[in-house]
Design an enzyme around this catalytic site. Sequence first.
Site: not given
Ligand code: MN
Length: 723
Positions: A139, A72, A76-77, A259, A48
């Site tokens: 992201d 990134h 967080e993880d 169009d 990812h």
């Molecule tokens: Mn992410």
Amino acid sequence: MTRLEQLTDAIAHYHPAADLELVRRSYEFAAKAHEGQTRRSGDPYVTHPLAVAQIIAELKLDLASVCAGLLHDAVEDTSATVEQLTELFGKEIAFLVDGVTKLGKLPWSTREEQQAENFRKMLLAMAKDIRVILVKLCDRLDNMRSLDHLPPEKQERIAAETMQIYAPLANRLGIQWVKIELEDLAFKYLHAGEYEQLASEVAKTRRERLDYITAVEGLILHEMKAAGVTCEVQGRAKHLWSIHQKMKKTGRPFEEIHDAIGFRVITDSEMSCYHALGVAHQKWTPIPGRFKDYIALPKPNMYQSLHTAVIGPHGERIEIQIRTQSQHLVAEQGIAAHWKYKEGRPVTGGDDDKKFAWLRQLMEHQKELRDPTEFLETVKIDLFGDEVYVFTPQGDVKALPKGACPIDFAYAVHSTIGDHCSGARVNGMIVPLRYQLRNGDTIEIITNPNQKPNKDWLKLVKTARARSKIRSLLRKEQRDRAMSLGRDLLEKAMRRHDLSLQKLEKSGELDVVGKELRTGIGEELILQVGYGKVTTQQVVDKLVPAGGGKTAAVAEKSEGILKNLLKKVTRRTSTTGIKVQGEDDILVRFARCCSPLPGDPIVGFITRGRGVTVHRRDCDKGLDLDPDRRIDVEWDGRAKGSHEVAIQVLCADKPGLLAHISQSFTDQGVNITQAHCRATEDGRAVNTFRAAVKDLEQLKSVIRQLSRIKGVYSVDRVAADTL
Ligand code: MN
């Protein structure tokens, strides 16, 4: 080639001197940090961040952004910290990662206030460093690309958020290709049935369309060459979402959307652009009202182009955009083009300020808006609305949202001009204040020192700036009125008990009462009396010992500004399922215009003699009501019973389909109480159902099921008074 090599290759391509070792180190750090984690698809998690970094490289952003993309999700993880990143990768990268982490940590909830708060933080982050938002956008793009693996409810929530926030944001930042891809992906998950149908129709006519594009491209190129214009011509099919929007707007089926293909003429200079325009208009008849000159008047997101539409070689409408090479780059990449590497160094500059003027303006407004919902409501218009360009008498250009009126313009010039705006002259003619500004208008504001903003202005204005200025002035006036009323009432009541308000204020006794009644001290207590939140009797009771004072009937009637309008109705149990400021025995009714369901964000308005009327937060009527009558309400969670809603289903006019639709209601245990069906001339049917549902969840699931029925084009919740 590994995916990491693919990434470093891409970077080396636009930034030959890049420190690729830093990229590899970032990748290795991320791979290690995410070790053992997998995505829903079963792939290792690090795929990812790697994909996100690849998108960032596609935007040709600087190295710090790419590395931030790789890292990134690390903070967080995983157990990695910002301090660690600072040490290993430097302050800049760590700052970007931290910004993205903070944005991600704010869960987008259905509660509008929280959403508004997140939005505000997003803008703050943006003002600090736009790259935080660019990384976040990439992201989101990768998340949307891999949405297939998530459960349907999550898909829907994420897709809705993408459509509401991220796609418009990409648009506002001018990154067209990201906007287009986000919109089509969100479209796919939000309206699966319509998406499949349109996609297959488009696929069926692919060959034909390609032939047509090649033919017209050749034709345009031929004409341009003959006239001596050096250029490149590109034709392309519009993206599905924009075709879908057009079909909805015009009510026409796909075959009649002619169009759906746009052509671009890319030249070597601005002068050639105008030359090319002349050639096109001479060869083919222009359609009136479709010509726009964004070269002379660029959009706030820096976009520049000439737009026109002409009657093409086979009598069909053709849209043509004409621009230079460098304008084309900005049109595709927007603000991202600004962060590109040129000759090995990032292009940032002193003109940042000018280019991001709209951003600065937004930040300015948000200081004045205390209510986050109000902030969201107004900023959405500024950020995502279309613009009109108008002139001051001195010839300065002001960009205002579509639908803006002279009052908006007046506030855009100066707030005192807005406050005293009594009329306007547009192109020399007097117009009413409700006049909607048009592109190219020259506006002169007529002021009058005695003029003041009034509540009706709120219905006219479109800009955040005007709205917040008017509201704050109205609030101040209301406060002044409440203050003098409160003082009046208290003085009268005091006099009856041989007390003096002035003395009580001086001696501090009034403050003691204020504390006891929890209204706050000093003028706050007087203000509360003025607003009707505290009665004079309550104040007197605190000052005069029980039985000692006269219990004269106080002129309560005139105090009836706010709270005492509430008629409490004692009930054994709450049947409305609504709590008003924590209490559940208050007379409540649901607004017919928007018929809120348990789960909808709601807001209450005090109505004279009728208790509290509950509207959905985004209800237009609710927004028009006096903000001072607004009161916090919430669903009490134990709500039982059912609520009527109206659902409109647009479908093919085919036998059996209606039975299928009504069966779908029955299958989900939902009762149709009323139905209205009508066939249109173009072979469609518009069916409006009134049905009783438990809550928002149930309604959503009904809508989901209905959308899946073959032949159903769209399903919408509509105002309950539609029927
Ligand atoms: Mn992410």
